[in-house]
Design an enzyme around this catalytic site. Structure first.
Site, PDB file in Angstrom:
ATOM      1  N   ARG A   1      -4.593  -3.415   0.796  1.00  0.00           N
ATOM      2  CA  ARG A   1      -4.177  -4.831   0.807  1.00  0.00           C
ATOM      3  C   ARG A   1      -5.333  -5.720   0.357  1.00  0.00           C
ATOM      4  O   ARG A   1      -5.118  -6.708  -0.350  1.00  0.00           O
ATOM      5  CB  ARG A   1      -3.681  -5.240   2.196  1.00  0.00           C
ATOM      6  CG  ARG A   1      -2.402  -4.519   2.600  1.00  0.00           C
ATOM      7  CD  ARG A   1      -1.833  -5.087   3.899  1.00  0.00           C
ATOM      8  NE  ARG A   1      -0.763  -4.236   4.399  1.00  0.00           N
ATOM      9  CZ  ARG A   1      -0.859  -3.463   5.492  1.00  0.00           C
ATOM     10  NH1 ARG A   1      -1.965  -3.442   6.214  1.00  0.00           N
ATOM     11  NH2 ARG A   1       0.166  -2.721   5.868  1.00  0.00           N
TER      12      ARG A   1
ATOM     13  N   ASP B   1       7.723   1.693   3.634  1.00  0.00           N
ATOM     14  CA  ASP B   1       8.739   2.387   4.429  1.00  0.00           C
ATOM     15  C   ASP B   1       9.718   1.439   5.140  1.00  0.00           C
ATOM     16  O   ASP B   1      10.561   1.888   5.905  1.00  0.00           O
ATOM     17  CB  ASP B   1       8.064   3.296   5.473  1.00  0.00           C
ATOM     18  CG  ASP B   1       7.125   2.530   6.385  1.00  0.00           C
ATOM     19  OD1 ASP B   1       6.681   1.423   6.003  1.00  0.00           O
ATOM     20  OD2 ASP B   1       6.840   3.021   7.482  1.00  0.00           O
TER      21      ASP B   1
ATOM     22  N   PRO C   1       0.866  -1.176   0.000  1.00  0.00           N
ATOM     23  CA  PRO C   1       0.000   0.000   0.000  1.00  0.00           C
ATOM     24  C   PRO C   1       0.911   1.236   0.000  1.00  0.00           C
ATOM     25  O   PRO C   1       1.976   1.197   0.616  1.00  0.00           O
ATOM     26  CB  PRO C   1      -0.729  -0.088   1.343  1.00  0.00           C
ATOM     27  CG  PRO C   1      -0.238  -1.325   2.028  1.00  0.00           C
ATOM     28  CD  PRO C   1       0.986  -1.780   1.340  1.00  0.00           C
ATOM     29  N   THR C   2       0.504   2.290  -0.665  1.00  0.00           N
ATOM     30  CA  THR C   2       1.351   3.495  -0.646  1.00  0.00           C
ATOM     31  C   THR C   2       0.468   4.733  -0.705  1.00  0.00           C
ATOM     32  O   THR C   2      -0.640   4.679  -1.236  1.00  0.00           O
ATOM     33  CB  THR C   2       2.378   3.470  -1.803  1.00  0.00           C
ATOM     34  OG1 THR C   2       3.274   4.573  -1.642  1.00  0.00           O
ATOM     35  CG2 THR C   2       1.723   3.534  -3.173  1.00  0.00           C
TER      36      THR C   2
ATOM     37  N   GLU D   1      -2.671  -8.213  11.576  1.00  0.00           N
ATOM     38  CA  GLU D   1      -1.893  -9.417  11.247  1.00  0.00           C
ATOM     39  C   GLU D   1      -2.637 -10.667  11.733  1.00  0.00           C
ATOM     40  O   GLU D   1      -2.749 -11.659  11.015  1.00  0.00           O
ATOM     41  CB  GLU D   1      -0.494  -9.352  11.899  1.00  0.00           C
ATOM     42  CG  GLU D   1       0.398  -8.221  11.366  1.00  0.00           C
ATOM     43  CD  GLU D   1       0.152  -6.857  12.034  1.00  0.00           C
ATOM     44  OE1 GLU D   1      -0.789  -6.749  12.865  1.00  0.00           O
ATOM     45  OE2 GLU D   1       0.900  -5.914  11.726  1.00  0.00           O
TER      46      GLU D   1
ATOM     47  N   THR E   1      11.666   0.393   9.327  1.00  0.00           N
ATOM     48  CA  THR E   1      12.519   1.582   9.487  1.00  0.00           C
ATOM     49  C   THR E   1      11.794   2.901   9.773  1.00  0.00           C
ATOM     50  O   THR E   1      12.340   3.747  10.447  1.00  0.00           O
ATOM     51  CB  THR E   1      13.456   1.749   8.278  1.00  0.00           C
ATOM     52  OG1 THR E   1      12.883   1.130   7.130  1.00  0.00           O
ATOM     53  CG2 THR E   1      14.783   1.115   8.564  1.00  0.00           C
ATOM     54  N   ARG E   2      10.614   3.101   9.257  1.00  0.00           N
ATOM     55  CA  ARG E   2       9.846   4.334   9.530  1.00  0.00           C
ATOM     56  C   ARG E   2      10.662   5.612   9.421  1.00  0.00           C
ATOM     57  O   ARG E   2      11.023   6.250  10.418  1.00  0.00           O
ATOM     58  CB  ARG E   2       9.219   4.256  10.911  1.00  0.00           C
ATOM     59  CG  ARG E   2       8.320   3.070  11.001  1.00  0.00           C
ATOM     60  CD  ARG E   2       7.126   3.167  11.822  1.00  0.00           C
ATOM     61  NE  ARG E   2       6.403   4.378  11.833  1.00  0.00           N
ATOM     62  CZ  ARG E   2       5.523   4.652  12.787  1.00  0.00           C
ATOM     63  NH1 ARG E   2       5.342   3.825  13.766  1.00  0.00           N
ATOM     64  NH2 ARG E   2       4.846   5.752  12.733  1.00  0.00           N
TER      65      ARG E   2
ATOM     66  N   ARG F   1      -3.751   1.244   8.927  1.00  0.00           N
ATOM     67  CA  ARG F   1      -3.298   1.702   7.616  1.00  0.00           C
ATOM     68  C   ARG F   1      -3.197   0.532   6.654  1.00  0.00           C
ATOM     69  O   ARG F   1      -2.894  -0.581   7.070  1.00  0.00           O
ATOM     70  CB  ARG F   1      -1.917   2.363   7.721  1.00  0.00           C
ATOM     71  CG  ARG F   1      -1.943   3.751   8.279  1.00  0.00           C
ATOM     72  CD  ARG F   1      -0.971   3.927   9.420  1.00  0.00           C
ATOM     73  NE  ARG F   1      -1.505   3.368  10.669  1.00  0.00           N
ATOM     74  CZ  ARG F   1      -0.774   2.914  11.655  1.00  0.00           C
ATOM     75  NH1 ARG F   1       0.512   2.916  11.579  1.00  0.00           N
ATOM     76  NH2 ARG F   1      -1.343   2.424  12.746  1.00  0.00           N
TER      77      ARG F   1
ATOM     78  N   ASP G   1       5.310  -3.161   3.174  1.00  0.00           N
ATOM     79  CA  ASP G   1       5.013  -1.731   3.338  1.00  0.00           C
ATOM     80  C   ASP G   1       6.108  -0.897   2.687  1.00  0.00           C
ATOM     81  O   ASP G   1       7.266  -1.329   2.617  1.00  0.00           O
ATOM     82  CB  ASP G   1       4.910  -1.387   4.832  1.00  0.00           C
ATOM     83  CG  ASP G   1       3.630  -1.943   5.443  1.00  0.00           C
ATOM     84  OD1 ASP G   1       2.816  -2.503   4.680  1.00  0.00           O
ATOM     85  OD2 ASP G   1       3.456  -1.831   6.665  1.00  0.00           O
TER      86      ASP G   1
HETATM   87  C1  UGA Z   1       2.420  -0.896  11.425  1.00  0.00           C
HETATM   88  C2  UGA Z   1       2.596  -2.147  10.566  1.00  0.00           C
HETATM   89  O1  UGA Z   1       3.964  -2.276  10.206  1.00  0.00           O
HETATM   90  C3  UGA Z   1       1.716  -1.978   9.316  1.00  0.00           C
HETATM   91  O2  UGA Z   1       1.940  -3.030   8.436  1.00  0.00           O
HETATM   92  C4  UGA Z   1       0.255  -1.925   9.782  1.00  0.00           C
HETATM   93  O3  UGA Z   1      -0.584  -1.716   8.664  1.00  0.00           O
HETATM   94  C5  UGA Z   1       0.079  -0.761  10.717  1.00  0.00           C
HETATM   95  O4  UGA Z   1       1.031  -0.793  11.800  1.00  0.00           O
HETATM   96  C6  UGA Z   1      -1.339  -0.803  11.271  1.00  0.00           C
HETATM   97  O5  UGA Z   1      -1.543  -1.221  12.399  1.00  0.00           O
HETATM   98  O6  UGA Z   1      -2.258  -0.492  10.498  1.00  0.00           O
HETATM   99  P1  UGA Z   1       3.247   1.586  10.565  1.00  0.00           P
HETATM  100  O7  UGA Z   1       4.685   1.719  10.235  1.00  0.00           O
HETATM  101  O8  UGA Z   1       2.759   2.268  11.790  1.00  0.00           O
HETATM  102  O9  UGA Z   1       2.847   0.096  10.553  1.00  0.00           O
HETATM  103  O10 UGA Z   1       2.298   2.027   9.313  1.00  0.00           O
HETATM  104  P2  UGA Z   1       2.658   2.787   7.980  1.00  0.00           P
HETATM  105  O11 UGA Z   1       3.978   2.370   7.470  1.00  0.00           O
HETATM  106  O12 UGA Z   1       2.388   4.228   8.169  1.00  0.00           O
HETATM  107  O13 UGA Z   1       1.545   2.203   6.988  1.00  0.00           O
HETATM  108  C7  UGA Z   1       1.570   0.895   6.471  1.00  0.00           C
HETATM  109  C8  UGA Z   1       1.404   0.943   4.941  1.00  0.00           C
HETATM  110  O14 UGA Z   1       0.182   1.587   4.609  1.00  0.00           O
HETATM  111  C9  UGA Z   1       2.526   1.715   4.250  1.00  0.00           C
HETATM  112  O15 UGA Z   1       2.920   1.039   3.084  1.00  0.00           O
HETATM  113  C10 UGA Z   1       1.880   3.055   3.929  1.00  0.00           C
HETATM  114  O16 UGA Z   1       2.374   3.719   2.794  1.00  0.00           O
HETATM  115  C11 UGA Z   1       0.419   2.686   3.746  1.00  0.00           C
HETATM  116  N1  UGA Z   1      -0.496   3.796   4.100  1.00  0.00           N
HETATM  117  C12 UGA Z   1      -0.326   4.518   5.238  1.00  0.00           C
HETATM  118  C13 UGA Z   1      -1.544   4.105   3.245  1.00  0.00           C
HETATM  119  O17 UGA Z   1      -1.706   3.476   2.190  1.00  0.00           O
HETATM  120  N2  UGA Z   1      -2.386   5.148   3.576  1.00  0.00           N
HETATM  121  C14 UGA Z   1      -2.217   5.907   4.700  1.00  0.00           C
HETATM  122  O18 UGA Z   1      -3.018   6.855   4.944  1.00  0.00           O
HETATM  123  C15 UGA Z   1      -1.154   5.570   5.559  1.00  0.00           C
HETATM  124 MN    MN Z   2       5.629   1.463   8.464  1.00  0.00          MN
END
Ligand code: UGA
Ligand code: MN
Length: 334
Positions: A170, A195, A91-92, A281, A309-310, A165, A193
């Site tokens: 997905r 990041d 997702p992006t 998950e 990595t965030r 997110r 993901d």
């Molecule tokens: C953690 C987990 O690593 C994620 O896989 C999980 O989806 C998330 O928690 C959750 O509980 O929903 P985190 O690093 O906090 O992840 O989340 P992000 O990296 O900000 O988002 C996960 C993915 O969704 C990324 O590929 C991001 O680009 C995408 N995303 C994020 C969207 O498509 N839309 C948004 O508004 C925010």
């Molecule tokens: Mn992330």
């Protein structure tokens, strides 16, 4: 009586000697600082050292894939029949860091054979930025979009954890797989993901997954790494996590891969906005597998091949109009 000349020679000797001693002590100290602590860095495993030849070949593969893509030629080596395909679902969403993140991970993906990237934009349309990046990437890919409903969209002022997110994106990718993937061909599905940081070893660990494979994830849950804990039969017994170990599958999204067949056989398995925080998950895994059937990878879950990595969000003073005299040039894509 000592002549002034012999006093001079003596003091010069003394100075030279002292300087030599200081030099030796400093050299010793520097060596001590630079030497790896043998307790931390064990000897390199010879069998894993990549030879110069292999390194050069790997670099050529990436370069050739880009060249073929630039000239609109399908990559004849993409589908090596003997290897299961890896479908990575990403997702992006649009943000200043997006192109940097997608560039970094796409160039890693270029070095993986039989790899298909399903990238799903959280947007109303498929954007030119992602469209162009994919077209030039040299990767085999599917480009989709699925916008998060307004009520589930994170607001700028919201803390990151407030809403899940990647849920709708997905699910859109899973739907695409159910409609388009060939069920007769072996394949594995991984949620990548945009990041995170991925090491090439990770993909070879997951490639032959029979049910669901699991492994450690670095820099997640406010701990150095999280991992499944194995019992004496090398089966998953429990979870070592920084947060809520009582979850049925206390593992980050980057910590597992699912055999495609399981997702096709369980057509209702998907992510959900209704899942409690941190249970995305467990939601998908609970629908396709039991803990007893998990396959631990990465040397019995002792190696870290993926990092959560965030990247830090950059402060962009020019965009905020805080840099006097600087005009923001939106014609340059960053
Ligand atoms: C953690 C987990 O690593 C994620 O896989 C999980 O989806 C998330 O928690 C959750 O509980 O929903 P985190 O690093 O906090 O992840 O989340 P992000 O990296 O900000 O988002 C996960 C993915 O969704 C990324 O590929 C991001 O680009 C995408 N995303 C994020 C969207 O498509 N839309 C948004 O508004 C925010
Ligand atoms: Mn992330």
């Amino acid at each position: 009586m000592l002549s002034p000349r012999s006093v001079n020679i003596k003091s010069v000797r003394f100075l030279v000697f002292t300087a030599l001693v200081i030099f030796c002590v400093m050299l010793g100290l520097k060596l001590m600082v630079n030497l790896p602590d043998p307790g931390i860095y064990s000897a390199l495993d010879d069998s894993k050292v990549v030879s110069t030849q292999l390194r050069q070949l790997r670099a050529q593969v990436g370069k050739l894939k880009i060249l073929l893509a630039k000239n609109g030629i399908a990559n004849p080596y993409e589908n090596l029949e003997s290897l299961p395909t890896i479908f990575a679902i990403t997702p992006t969403h649009t943000r200043p860091l997006q192109k940097a993140e997608l560039t970094r991970i796409s160039q890693t993906f270029l070095l993986i054979p039989n790899f298909h990237w399903i990238i799903v934009e959280d947007a109303e349309i498929r954007t030119p930025l992602v469209t162009n990046l994919l077209a030039q990437s040299g990767l085999s890919y599917t480009h989709l979009n699925a916008e998060t409903p307004k009520e589930w969209k994170l607001l700028l002022e919201d803390p990151q954890w407030k809403k899940p997110r990647g849920v709708k994106q997905r699910n859109a990718a899973l739907q695409w797989l159910r409609n388009h993937a060939d069920p007769r061909k072996p394949a594995v599905v991984f949620f990548a993901d945009d990041d995170n940081t991925y090491s090439l070893e990770l993909f070879e660990e997951m490639r032959n997954t029979k049910t669901v494979s699991v492994w450690p994830v670095g820099l997640v849950g406010n701990v150095r790494f999280e991992r499944p804990i194995l019992d004496e039969h090398d089966k998953v017994a429990n979870w070592s996590t920084g947060w809520r170990p009582e979850r049925p599958f206390a593992i980050d999204m980057a910590g597992f891969a699912i055999n495609l067949k399981l997702l096709l056989d369980n057509p209702d398995a998907e992510f959900s906005f209704d899942a409690p925080r941190g249970y995305q998950e467990s939601t998908i895994l609970g629908a396709v597998v039991t803990k007893e059937n998990l396959e631990p990878k990465a040397s019995k879950c002792t190696k870290v091949y993926v990092w959560h990595t965030r990247t830090e969000n950059p402060k962009l003073n020019d965009v905020k109009g805080k840099v006097p005299g600087m005009v923001v040039d939106w014609t340059v894509e960053v």
